[in-house]
Design a protein around this motif. Structure first.
Motif, PDB file in Angstrom:
ATOM      1  N   GLN A  21       0.848  -1.201   0.000  1.00 58.64           N
ATOM      2  CA  GLN A  21       0.000   0.000   0.000  1.00 58.64           C
ATOM      3  C   GLN A  21       0.873   1.236   0.000  1.00 58.64           C
ATOM      4  N   ASP A  22       0.410   2.209  -0.729  1.00 58.34           N
ATOM      5  CA  ASP A  22       1.073   3.507  -0.752  1.00 58.34           C
ATOM      6  C   ASP A  22       0.002   4.529  -0.390  1.00 58.34           C
ATOM      7  N   THR A  23       0.244   5.416   0.538  1.00 57.53           N
ATOM      8  CA  THR A  23      -0.759   6.407   0.941  1.00 57.53           C
ATOM      9  C   THR A  23      -0.200   7.811   0.781  1.00 57.53           C
ATOM     10  N   ALA A  24      -1.124   8.728   0.608  1.00 58.89           N
ATOM     11  CA  ALA A  24      -0.777  10.149   0.562  1.00 58.89           C
ATOM     12  C   ALA A  24      -1.832  10.897   1.351  1.00 58.89           C
ATOM     13  N   ASP A  25      -1.425  11.771   2.203  1.00 59.83           N
ATOM     14  CA  ASP A  25      -2.348  12.591   2.979  1.00 59.83           C
ATOM     15  C   ASP A  25      -2.471  13.957   2.325  1.00 59.83           C
ATOM     16  N   PHE A  26      -3.700  14.448   2.293  1.00 60.25           N
ATOM     17  CA  PHE A  26      -3.956  15.775   1.750  1.00 60.25           C
ATOM     18  C   PHE A  26      -4.665  16.594   2.828  1.00 60.25           C
ATOM     19  N   GLU A  27      -4.207  17.775   3.064  1.00 60.20           N
ATOM     20  CA  GLU A  27      -4.873  18.680   4.002  1.00 60.20           C
ATOM     21  C   GLU A  27      -5.785  19.587   3.194  1.00 60.20           C
ATOM     22  N   VAL A  28      -7.028  19.696   3.634  1.00 57.74           N
ATOM     23  CA  VAL A  28      -7.990  20.570   2.974  1.00 57.74           C
ATOM     24  C   VAL A  28      -8.293  21.693   3.949  1.00 57.74           C
ATOM     25  N   ALA A  29      -8.157  22.934   3.527  1.00 57.31           N
ATOM     26  CA  ALA A  29      -8.363  24.076   4.426  1.00 57.31           C
ATOM     27  C   ALA A  29      -9.173  25.153   3.723  1.00 57.31           C
ATOM     28  N   GLY A  30      -9.801  25.983   4.503  1.00 54.24           N
ATOM     29  CA  GLY A  30     -10.565  27.107   3.965  1.00 54.24           C
ATOM     30  C   GLY A  30     -10.676  28.180   5.026  1.00 54.24           C
ATOM     31  N   ASN A  31     -11.208  29.287   4.649  1.00 54.75           N
ATOM     32  CA  ASN A  31     -11.360  30.403   5.566  1.00 54.75           C
ATOM     33  C   ASN A  31     -12.716  31.044   5.336  1.00 54.75           C
ATOM     34  N   THR A  32     -13.456  31.238   6.406  1.00 53.12           N
ATOM     35  CA  THR A  32     -14.727  31.924   6.321  1.00 53.12           C
ATOM     36  C   THR A  32     -14.533  33.351   6.809  1.00 53.12           C
ATOM     37  N   PRO A  33     -14.741  34.327   5.963  1.00 50.86           N
ATOM     38  CA  PRO A  33     -14.558  35.711   6.410  1.00 50.86           C
ATOM     39  C   PRO A  33     -15.643  36.114   7.399  1.00 50.86           C
ATOM     40  N   VAL A  34     -15.342  37.096   8.215  1.00 49.70           N
ATOM     41  CA  VAL A  34     -16.315  37.650   9.157  1.00 49.70           C
ATOM     42  C   VAL A  34     -17.267  38.533   8.358  1.00 49.70           C
ATOM     43  N   ILE A  35     -18.554  38.204   8.395  1.00 45.96           N
ATOM     44  CA  ILE A  35     -19.542  38.926   7.588  1.00 45.96           C
ATOM     45  C   ILE A  35     -20.809  39.150   8.410  1.00 45.96           C
ATOM     46  N   CYS A  36     -21.382  40.323   8.273  1.00 49.62           N
ATOM     47  CA  CYS A  36     -22.711  40.646   8.786  1.00 49.62           C
ATOM     48  C   CYS A  36     -23.542  41.168   7.622  1.00 49.62           C
ATOM     49  N   THR A  37     -24.785  40.717   7.527  1.00 54.37           N
ATOM     50  CA  THR A  37     -25.684  41.210   6.483  1.00 54.37           C
ATOM     51  C   THR A  37     -27.009  41.611   7.100  1.00 54.37           C
ATOM     52  N   LEU A  38     -27.677  42.522   6.438  1.00 57.33           N
ATOM     53  CA  LEU A  38     -28.965  43.036   6.906  1.00 57.33           C
ATOM     54  C   LEU A  38     -29.787  43.390   5.676  1.00 57.33           C
ATOM     55  N   ALA A  39     -31.006  42.848   5.568  1.00 56.28           N
ATOM     56  CA  ALA A  39     -31.851  43.100   4.406  1.00 56.28           C
ATOM     57  C   ALA A  39     -33.302  43.181   4.837  1.00 56.28           C
ATOM     58  N   LEU A  40     -34.082  43.959   4.109  1.00 57.11           N
ATOM     59  CA  LEU A  40     -35.497  44.100   4.396  1.00 57.11           C
ATOM     60  C   LEU A  40     -36.203  42.787   4.113  1.00 57.11           C
ATOM     61  N   ASP A  41     -36.945  42.306   5.090  1.00 53.29           N
ATOM     62  CA  ASP A  41     -37.732  41.086   4.961  1.00 53.29           C
ATOM     63  C   ASP A  41     -38.935  41.397   4.079  1.00 53.29           C
ATOM     64  N   SER A  42     -39.274  40.494   3.178  1.00 51.29           N
ATOM     65  CA  SER A  42     -40.457  40.727   2.353  1.00 51.29           C
ATOM     66  C   SER A  42     -41.694  40.688   3.235  1.00 51.29           C
ATOM     67  N   GLY A  43     -42.565  41.648   3.048  1.00 51.37           N
ATOM     68  CA  GLY A  43     -43.768  41.744   3.869  1.00 51.37           C
ATOM     69  C   GLY A  43     -43.457  42.106   5.300  1.00 51.37           C
ATOM     70  N   ALA A  44     -42.410  42.887   5.502  1.00 51.89           N
ATOM     71  CA  ALA A  44     -41.904  43.150   6.840  1.00 51.89           C
ATOM     72  C   ALA A  44     -42.551  44.339   7.532  1.00 51.89           C
ATOM     73  N   GLU A  45     -43.312  45.157   6.821  1.00 49.04           N
ATOM     74  CA  GLU A  45     -43.931  46.319   7.452  1.00 49.04           C
ATOM     75  C   GLU A  45     -45.127  45.883   8.273  1.00 49.04           C
ATOM     76  N   ASP A  46     -45.264  46.514   9.415  1.00 51.50           N
ATOM     77  CA  ASP A  46     -46.360  46.159  10.293  1.00 51.50           C
ATOM     78  C   ASP A  46     -46.716  47.376  11.123  1.00 51.50           C
ATOM     79  N   GLY A  47     -47.967  47.476  11.496  1.00 54.75           N
ATOM     80  CA  GLY A  47     -48.373  48.512  12.441  1.00 54.75           C
ATOM     81  C   GLY A  47     -48.144  49.926  11.957  1.00 54.75           C
ATOM     82  N   LEU A  48     -48.378  50.191  10.671  1.00 46.06           N
ATOM     83  CA  LEU A  48     -48.243  51.556  10.175  1.00 46.06           C
ATOM     84  C   LEU A  48     -49.376  52.401  10.746  1.00 46.06           C
ATOM     85  N   ILE A  49     -49.037  53.344  11.611  1.00 47.27           N
ATOM     86  CA  ILE A  49     -50.026  54.255  12.194  1.00 47.27           C
ATOM     87  C   ILE A  49     -49.634  55.664  11.777  1.00 47.27           C
ATOM     88  N   ASN A  50     -50.467  56.271  10.939  1.00 48.23           N
ATOM     89  CA  ASN A  50     -50.228  57.617  10.429  1.00 48.23           C
ATOM     90  C   ASN A  50     -48.953  57.675   9.590  1.00 48.23           C
TER      91      ASN A  50
END
Length: 192
Positions: free
Chosen positions: A20-49
Motif C-alpha cells: 500500500q502507498d498512501t498520501a495525505d492531503f490537508e484541505v483548508a478554507g477560511n470563512t470571512p467575518v460577515i454581517c448582512t442586513l436586508a429588508l424582509d419581504s412583507g416586513a412592514e407592520d403597524g403603520l399608524i399615520n
C-alpha cells in the motif's frame, strides 16, 4: 523479456500481498467575518399615520393636528433579516437627533413654536433591546449600540414612534410650517 513465476504462500491471494502507498492531503478554507442586513419581504407592520415605504422612505401621513398645530402620533414597525457569523454589535444612528426642517438655513424659531420633532426608535435583535431616544434638543448625530458576543441570525425588529404633541419646544407646542426629515441608519458590524 523473461517472466518468472511468483510463488505465494498457501492461503494468500495477490490482493493481500500487494503493498500500500498512501498520501495525505490537508484541505483548508477560511470563512470571512460577515454581517448582512436586508429588508424582509412583507416586513412592514403597524403603520399608524405613516404611508408604506417607498425605497426606504417613510412619510408621516398627517404630521399636524388641525386644531393645535402640534404633532400627531405616528409609528411604524419593520423587520429586517440579519445574520452575523461572529461576535458583533448592533448600532442605531440618527443623523439629526430628531425630525428637523429640511431647509439648509431654517428660519429662526418664532417664539412659542417648535422647529423639530423628537421620536424614539427601538431595535430588538437576539435577546437585546436597544433604545435610541432622538430628543431633538440639538441638531446633531446621535447613536446607540449594544455588543452581541456571539454569532446570531434572524429577524431584527425596528419600531419608530412619534408621540402626540412631541416638539422640541414643549409638549403640544404648534410647529413651524415646512418639510421635516431625518435619516436613520441600522448597522450590524463585527466587533473588532
Amino acid at each position: 523479456m523473461i517472466a518468472a513465476p511468483i510463488a505465494l504462500p498457501a492461503g494468500l491471494n495477490a490482493q493481500e500481498t500487494g503493498t500500500q502507498d498512501t498520501a495525505d492531503f490537508e484541505v483548508a478554507g477560511n470563512t470571512p467575518v460577515i454581517c448582512t442586513l436586508a429588508l424582509d419581504s412583507g416586513a412592514e407592520d403597524g403603520l399608524i399615520n405613516f404611508s408604506t415605504a417607498d425605497r426606504n422612505v417613510y412619510r408621516v401621513d398627517q404630521m399636524l393636528d388641525a386644531t393645535t398645530l402640534s404633532t400627531r402620533a405616528a409609528s411604524f414597525e419593520v423587520t429586517l433579516d440579519g445574520v452575523c457569523n461572529s461576535a458583533h454589535r448592533i448600532r442605531v444612528e440618527s443623523l439629526n437627533n430628531g425630525l428637523w426642517q429640511v431647509s439648509e438655513t431654517p428660519p429662526a424659531r418664532p417664539s412659542g413654536f417648535g422647529t423639530a420633532v423628537p421620536y424614539d426608535v427601538t431595535a430588538r435583535w437576539t435577546d437585546q433591546v436597544l433604545l435610541l431616544p432622538a430628543d431633538a434638543a440639538i441638531r446633531q448625530p446621535r447613536e446607540r449600540s449594544v455588543p452581541i458576543n456571539r454569532p446570531a441570525s434572524g429577524g431584527l425588529t425596528l419600531r419608530f414612534e412619534i408621540a402626540a404633541g412631541a416638539t422640541n419646544l414643549a409638549a403640544n407646542a404648534p410647529m413651524v410650517a415646512g418639510a421635516y426629515a431625518d435619516t436613520l441608519t441600522i448597522v450590524l458590524e463585527p466587533l473588532q
